[in-house]
Design a protein around this motif. Structure first.
Motif, PDB file in Angstrom:
ATOM      1  N   UNK A 306       6.723  36.464 -84.024  1.00 43.84           N
ATOM      2  CA  UNK A 306       5.967  37.695 -84.313  1.00 43.84           C
ATOM      3  C   UNK A 306       5.019  38.088 -83.194  1.00 43.84           C
ATOM      4  N   UNK A 307       4.477  37.092 -82.473  1.00 39.95           N
ATOM      5  CA  UNK A 307       3.627  37.438 -81.323  1.00 39.95           C
ATOM      6  C   UNK A 307       4.438  38.154 -80.250  1.00 39.95           C
ATOM      7  N   UNK A 308       5.678  37.709 -80.038  1.00 38.19           N
ATOM      8  CA  UNK A 308       6.544  38.384 -79.070  1.00 38.19           C
ATOM      9  C   UNK A 308       6.896  39.796 -79.527  1.00 38.19           C
ATOM     10  N   UNK A 309       7.054  39.976 -80.839  1.00 34.20           N
ATOM     11  CA  UNK A 309       7.336  41.325 -81.353  1.00 34.20           C
ATOM     12  C   UNK A 309       6.149  42.244 -81.099  1.00 34.20           C
ATOM     13  N   UNK A 310       4.941  41.746 -81.340  1.00 32.37           N
ATOM     14  CA  UNK A 310       3.761  42.562 -81.050  1.00 32.37           C
ATOM     15  C   UNK A 310       3.646  42.897 -79.576  1.00 32.37           C
ATOM     16  N   UNK A 311       3.930  41.918 -78.713  1.00 33.89           N
ATOM     17  CA  UNK A 311       3.897  42.186 -77.277  1.00 33.89           C
ATOM     18  C   UNK A 311       4.963  43.209 -76.886  1.00 33.89           C
ATOM     19  N   UNK A 312       6.118  43.157 -77.545  1.00 34.12           N
ATOM     20  CA  UNK A 312       7.170  44.146 -77.271  1.00 34.12           C
ATOM     21  C   UNK A 312       6.712  45.549 -77.629  1.00 34.12           C
ATOM     22  N   UNK A 313       6.035  45.694 -78.754  1.00 32.89           N
ATOM     23  CA  UNK A 313       5.526  47.010 -79.148  1.00 32.89           C
ATOM     24  C   UNK A 313       4.494  47.498 -78.135  1.00 32.89           C
ATOM     25  N   UNK A 314       3.600  46.626 -77.706  1.00 28.46           N
ATOM     26  CA  UNK A 314       2.611  47.022 -76.705  1.00 28.46           C
ATOM     27  C   UNK A 314       3.253  47.392 -75.377  1.00 28.46           C
ATOM     28  N   UNK A 321      -0.018  56.914 -72.187  1.00 26.80           N
ATOM     29  CA  UNK A 321      -1.194  57.650 -71.735  1.00 26.80           C
ATOM     30  C   UNK A 321      -1.933  56.783 -70.727  1.00 26.80           C
ATOM     31  N   UNK A 322      -2.634  57.459 -69.784  1.00 26.34           N
ATOM     32  CA  UNK A 322      -3.427  56.724 -68.807  1.00 26.34           C
ATOM     33  C   UNK A 322      -4.717  56.167 -69.397  1.00 26.34           C
ATOM     34  N   UNK A 323      -5.112  56.663 -70.551  1.00 26.74           N
ATOM     35  CA  UNK A 323      -6.326  56.195 -71.207  1.00 26.74           C
ATOM     36  C   UNK A 323      -5.995  54.966 -72.054  1.00 26.74           C
ATOM     37  N   UNK A 324      -6.595  53.822 -71.787  1.00 30.26           N
ATOM     38  CA  UNK A 324      -6.287  52.638 -72.603  1.00 30.26           C
ATOM     39  C   UNK A 324      -6.629  52.820 -74.082  1.00 30.26           C
ATOM     40  N   UNK A 325      -7.671  53.575 -74.381  1.00 30.61           N
ATOM     41  CA  UNK A 325      -8.024  53.797 -75.785  1.00 30.61           C
ATOM     42  C   UNK A 325      -6.920  54.546 -76.524  1.00 30.61           C
ATOM     43  N   UNK A 326      -6.268  55.500 -75.851  1.00 28.97           N
ATOM     44  CA  UNK A 326      -5.160  56.219 -76.485  1.00 28.97           C
ATOM     45  C   UNK A 326      -4.002  55.282 -76.767  1.00 28.97           C
ATOM     46  N   UNK A 327      -3.731  54.361 -75.867  1.00 27.39           N
ATOM     47  CA  UNK A 327      -2.640  53.417 -76.106  1.00 27.39           C
ATOM     48  C   UNK A 327      -2.978  52.476 -77.260  1.00 27.39           C
ATOM     49  N   UNK A 328      -4.237  52.119 -77.400  1.00 26.78           N
ATOM     50  CA  UNK A 328      -4.631  51.278 -78.529  1.00 26.78           C
ATOM     51  C   UNK A 328      -4.410  52.018 -79.847  1.00 26.78           C
ATOM     52  N   UNK A 329      -4.697  53.308 -79.866  1.00 26.88           N
ATOM     53  CA  UNK A 329      -4.461  54.088 -81.093  1.00 26.88           C
ATOM     54  C   UNK A 329      -2.982  54.137 -81.435  1.00 26.88           C
ATOM     55  N   UNK A 330      -2.133  54.261 -80.438  1.00 26.75           N
ATOM     56  CA  UNK A 330      -0.688  54.260 -80.687  1.00 26.75           C
ATOM     57  C   UNK A 330      -0.253  52.927 -81.288  1.00 26.75           C
ATOM     58  N   UNK A 380      -0.034  43.368 -79.367  1.00 26.68           N
ATOM     59  CA  UNK A 380       0.401  44.661 -78.846  1.00 26.68           C
ATOM     60  C   UNK A 380      -0.708  45.436 -78.171  1.00 26.68           C
ATOM     61  N   UNK A 381      -1.899  45.414 -78.769  1.00 33.05           N
ATOM     62  CA  UNK A 381      -3.025  46.086 -78.134  1.00 33.05           C
ATOM     63  C   UNK A 381      -3.426  45.426 -76.828  1.00 33.05           C
ATOM     64  N   UNK A 382      -3.352  44.109 -76.773  1.00 34.00           N
ATOM     65  CA  UNK A 382      -3.682  43.398 -75.531  1.00 34.00           C
ATOM     66  C   UNK A 382      -2.722  43.799 -74.416  1.00 34.00           C
ATOM     67  N   UNK A 383      -1.425  43.794 -74.704  1.00 33.07           N
ATOM     68  CA  UNK A 383      -0.435  44.148 -73.677  1.00 33.07           C
ATOM     69  C   UNK A 383      -0.553  45.616 -73.299  1.00 33.07           C
ATOM     70  N   UNK A 384      -0.728  46.491 -74.278  1.00 34.48           N
ATOM     71  CA  UNK A 384      -0.830  47.920 -73.969  1.00 34.48           C
ATOM     72  C   UNK A 384      -2.070  48.224 -73.136  1.00 34.48           C
ATOM     73  N   UNK A 385      -3.131  47.486 -73.350  1.00 36.46           N
ATOM     74  CA  UNK A 385      -4.365  47.745 -72.602  1.00 36.46           C
ATOM     75  C   UNK A 385      -4.236  47.309 -71.144  1.00 36.46           C
ATOM     76  N   UNK A 386      -3.705  46.133 -70.910  1.00 37.91           N
ATOM     77  CA  UNK A 386      -3.696  45.589 -69.555  1.00 37.91           C
ATOM     78  C   UNK A 386      -2.428  45.941 -68.779  1.00 37.91           C
ATOM     79  N   UNK A 387      -1.332  46.250 -69.449  1.00 39.01           N
ATOM     80  CA  UNK A 387      -0.091  46.544 -68.732  1.00 39.01           C
ATOM     81  C   UNK A 387       0.004  48.003 -68.300  1.00 39.01           C
ATOM     82  N   UNK A 388      -0.752  48.891 -68.931  1.00 33.40           N
ATOM     83  CA  UNK A 388      -0.688  50.298 -68.595  1.00 33.40           C
ATOM     84  C   UNK A 388      -1.675  50.678 -67.520  1.00 33.40           C
TER      85      UNK A 388
END
Length: 497
Positions: A306-314, A321-330, A380-388
């Motif tokens: 399940x951790x890998x699934x969350x990372x996949x979603x992120x 979006x270039x804004x990390x906060x917007x990616x967290x909302x997604x 997912x939020x961790x990956x979306x924040x740092x990977x984008x």
């Protein structure tokens, strides 16, 4: 010059070659025929499939009866639509999900084909079609429930009418939305980030189901000897057990998905989860042969899935979006979609199983939905924040006025050397000056103002100031001089001449 070959149409009424051809209008008789076929088609096809399946099982068991198969197909059709049955006074609510998926797919295809034959192009035009399909399923379920009142298999008329109708309505709506342009209409009114979150949530839910399927397959393979011993020696009984295992396969996958995420599942007194285990009896079904007899210390390692699934979603939303906060909302929207999906699947996969030691079969949907939400949002939020990408923050009191030019609002209030402007110093000292007058103001008042200002500054205005009149020969105004009497005497010889 006007051509003589003109068609005689008024300007602007010429046909456009690129315009789509209008759909052929369906006559009322043809419309009634299509609607009737859409309403009765899934009912007849579904009932025939259930009858054939029951006939095949009874034939393999050596107890074939055409009349018995036809009568038993009614409750079987309701079971395919997740309507709880009563067998000899004992409830049967754990119903197979595979026939339910097949019935829903049949309604989806029927509704989609009816939309194409009717030439419907707007969502509002499909409302009668959905209503007809829904009403036919509700009426058919009510008829079966009433006809089974005097049989060993009894059904409550209320759920027999409401549940098939609701399932048919959802499936028919899913069949008409794409052809009637509803996704585009919804996308125009939905926040793009929210729409992207819904798609990411669907991806996450499918990935979690796949993880559950992998764990179930692994457990079955490792327990193959136990599964083999659960089959009966006779061919008919073995075929019936195999058929039941296939029909309940989606239910087992959902239970395995709940086990992978952490909450687990229960079968009567048996409780299986990653953090606890309590033994109990299970039905002698080959599908359940992979249930372990005791806990294992390596089970927490499955939380990697399940951790890998969350990372996949992120990772899938890292470029939204270039804004990390917007990616967290997604990612948060995706987690909500996954949590809701776990509630629906867990509710459909469980239910009552008689009144014996195997009752009930359930998945803790409340805990499972919250845990699934966390598995999507946290990694997912961790990956979306740092990977984008990360947009540079805008400095305070700064307004962008061009691609290469930035307006600094603080420059109006401070000089280059950091000192405050004269206006601010005057306001702090309490000396408020009057605003400059508009052009055309009285010159005398301005001179008095200048004289007072010079007096305050300690400057003495010479008494012998001479204001030279404009030279009529040159036409230019004379200069106001603040010179002494010597300068006036220098002009005197010229005046004498």
């Amino acid at each position: 010059m006007q051509l003589l070959t003109s068609s005689g149409r008024p300007p602007g009424d010429e046909p456009v070659s690129d315009a789509p051809e209008p759909l052929a209008e369906v006559r009322p008789a043809g419309r009634v025929r299509v609607l009737s076929s859409a309403a009765a088609g899934p009912l007849i096809t579904g009932y025939a499939l259930v009858t054939a399946l029951i006939a095949l099982v009874t034939l393999a068991a050596g107890r074939f009866s055409a009349t018995g198969a036809l009568l038993a197909a009614g409750p079987g059709w309701l079971a395919a639509y997740q309507v709880q049955l009563g067998l000899g006074g004992h409830p049967l609510g754990v119903l197979p999900l595979l026939p339910t998926a097949g019935a829903a797919l049949l309604v989806v295809r029927t509704a989609s084909g009816a939309v194409q034959r009717l030439g419907l192009g707007r969502p509002g035009q499909a409302v009668p079609l959905v209503a007809v399909i829904t009403g036919a399923h509700a009426l058919f379920g009510l008829v079966i429930a009433i006809s089974s009142l005097d049989t060993p298999v009894r059904v409550n008329p209320v759920p027999a009418c409401a549940v098939p109708g609701a399932l048919a309505a959802l499936a028919a709506t899913a069949g008409v939305v794409r052809r009637c342009g509803l996704p585009r209409a919804v996308a125009e009114r939905l926040d793009p980030l929210a729409a992207r979150g819904v798609r990411a949530g669907a991806l996450g839910l499918a990935a979690l189901v796949l993880a559950g399927a992998l764990v179930f397959t692994l457990a079955t393979v490792l327990s193959m000897s136990t599964v083999d011993n659960l089959f009966e020696p006779s061919i008919g009984s073995s075929f019936g057990l195999l058929l039941l295992s296939v029909l309940y396969l989606p239910n087992a996958v959902v239970a395995a998905m709940s086990f992978v995420t952490g909450p687990g599942f229960t079968v009567g007194s048996l409780e299986v989860s990653l953090v606890g285990y309590r033994g109990g009896d299970v039905p002698a079904l080959p599908l359940l042969g992979g249930i372990p007899e005791h806990s294992a210390g390596w089970w927490p390692a499955l939380l990697v899935l399940p951790a890998a699934v969350g990372a996949l979603v992120g990772w899938s939303v890292r470029r939204v979006d270039d804004d990390p906060a917007a990616r967290i909302r997604v990612v948060a929207v995706a987690g909500a979609v996954v949590g809701f999906g776990c509630v629906v699947l867990g509710t459909l996969a469980g239910g009552r199983l008689g009144d014996g030691p195997f009752d009930p079969v359930s998945v803790p949907v409340g805990v499972a939905s919250i845990v699934a939400f966390c598995w999507i949002v946290i990694p997912g939020g961790f990956v979306a924040f740092f990977a984008g990408a990360h947009a540079p923050p805008t400095p305070p009191n700064t307004v962008d006025v061009g691609p290469d030019e930035v307006f600094d609002g603080a420059a109006d209030f401070e000089d280059e050397d950091g000192e405050e402007s004269e206006e601010d110093a005057a306001e702090e000292a309490g000396d408020e000056s009057e605003a400059p007058e508009e052009p055309g103001a009285d010159v005398g008042e301005q001179d008095e103002f200048d004289a007072e200002a010079e007096a305050e500054l300690g400057l003495q205005q010479p008494e012998d100031v001479v204001v030279e009149e404009p030279d009529p020969q040159v036409g230019t105004p004379g200069a106001v001089t603040g010179s002494t009497e010597a300068s006036v005497d220098e002009k005197a010889p010229e005046d004498d001449r």
